[in-house]
Write an enzyme that holds these catalytic residues in place. Structure first.
Site, PDB file in Angstrom:
ATOM      1  N   LEU A   1      -1.949   5.682   5.002  1.00  0.00           N
ATOM      2  CA  LEU A   1      -2.812   5.893   4.420  1.00  0.00           C
ATOM      3  C   LEU A   1      -3.873   5.529   5.198  1.00  0.00           C
ATOM      4  CD1 LEU A   1      -1.438   3.862   1.185  1.00  0.00           C
ATOM      5  CD2 LEU A   1      -2.239   6.133   1.407  1.00  0.00           C
TER       6      LEU A   1
ATOM      7  N   GLU B   1       4.179   5.338  -2.570  1.00  0.00           N
ATOM      8  CA  GLU B   1       5.157   4.112  -2.570  1.00  0.00           C
ATOM      9  C   GLU B   1       5.943   4.295  -2.855  1.00  0.00           C
ATOM     10  OE1 GLU B   1       4.331   3.158   0.452  1.00  0.00           O
ATOM     11  OE2 GLU B   1       1.812   4.096   0.471  1.00  0.00           O
TER      12      GLU B   1
END
Ligand code: PCA
Length: 157
Positions: free
Chosen positions: A17, A89
């Site tokens: 990320l 996630e």
């Protein structure tokens, strides 16, 4: 409601990320909600950070005290963005998340959410314990990893 009030959480990101990494677009996509970069920081607690599986996924392992103070970036996000990151996630099935103290480059100390792997095979600790994750052409990240659970993936190696 003002923008400040809608910012629900702070998230520390250490993997895909981060800026320049393969999932950073999740944080910048308008439809995902809002994310504001607060700065770079590192975990106050040491953690093992490894790249695992044939998909080259960064895993921060829930074994506090082992490994390094992990380097990453802190974002303030709204509830919409936090929900989107949880989907990426696969929280709570793949990554879990918990709050940890982050030491900011600006010297502040703040509490942030971070994603980590709770259940992992012990042999993952024998891997190189990183300080910082970077996707490289030699070890390209492959986003198909969500097709399996972490335990299964670790067995692939
Ligand atoms: N994405 C999250 C956790 C691991 C990953 O690749 C992050 O960048 O922090």
């Amino acid at each position: 409601m003002g923008e400040k009030l809608r910012m629900a959480a702070r998230v520390f990101v250490y993997g895909t990320l981060k800026r320049g990494e393969p999932n950073h677009h999740w944080l910048t996509k308008k439809e995902n909600g809002q994310a504001r970069f607060l700065g770079r920081g590192k975990t106050d607690t040491k953690f093992p950070l490894v790249v695992g599986t044939r998909y080259n996924i960064p895993f921060l392992l829930a074994r506090p005290g082992e490994g390094n103070h992990i380097e990453g970036e802190v974002y303030e996000v709204d509830q919409t963005m936090l929900s989107k990151l949880d989907i990426l996630e696969d929280y709570p099935d793949y990554y879990d998340r918990e709050q940890q103290t982050i030491l900011m480059e600006q010297n502040e100390t703040i509490q942030c959410w971070l994603y980590l792997i709770r259940n992992f095979p012990e042999k993952m600790l024998a891997k190189e314990l990183l300080i910082s994750y970077h996707n490289t052409p030699e070890r390209p990240y492959n986003e198909n990893y969500l097709e399996s659970c972490p335990e299964d993936l670790a067995m692939d190696e």
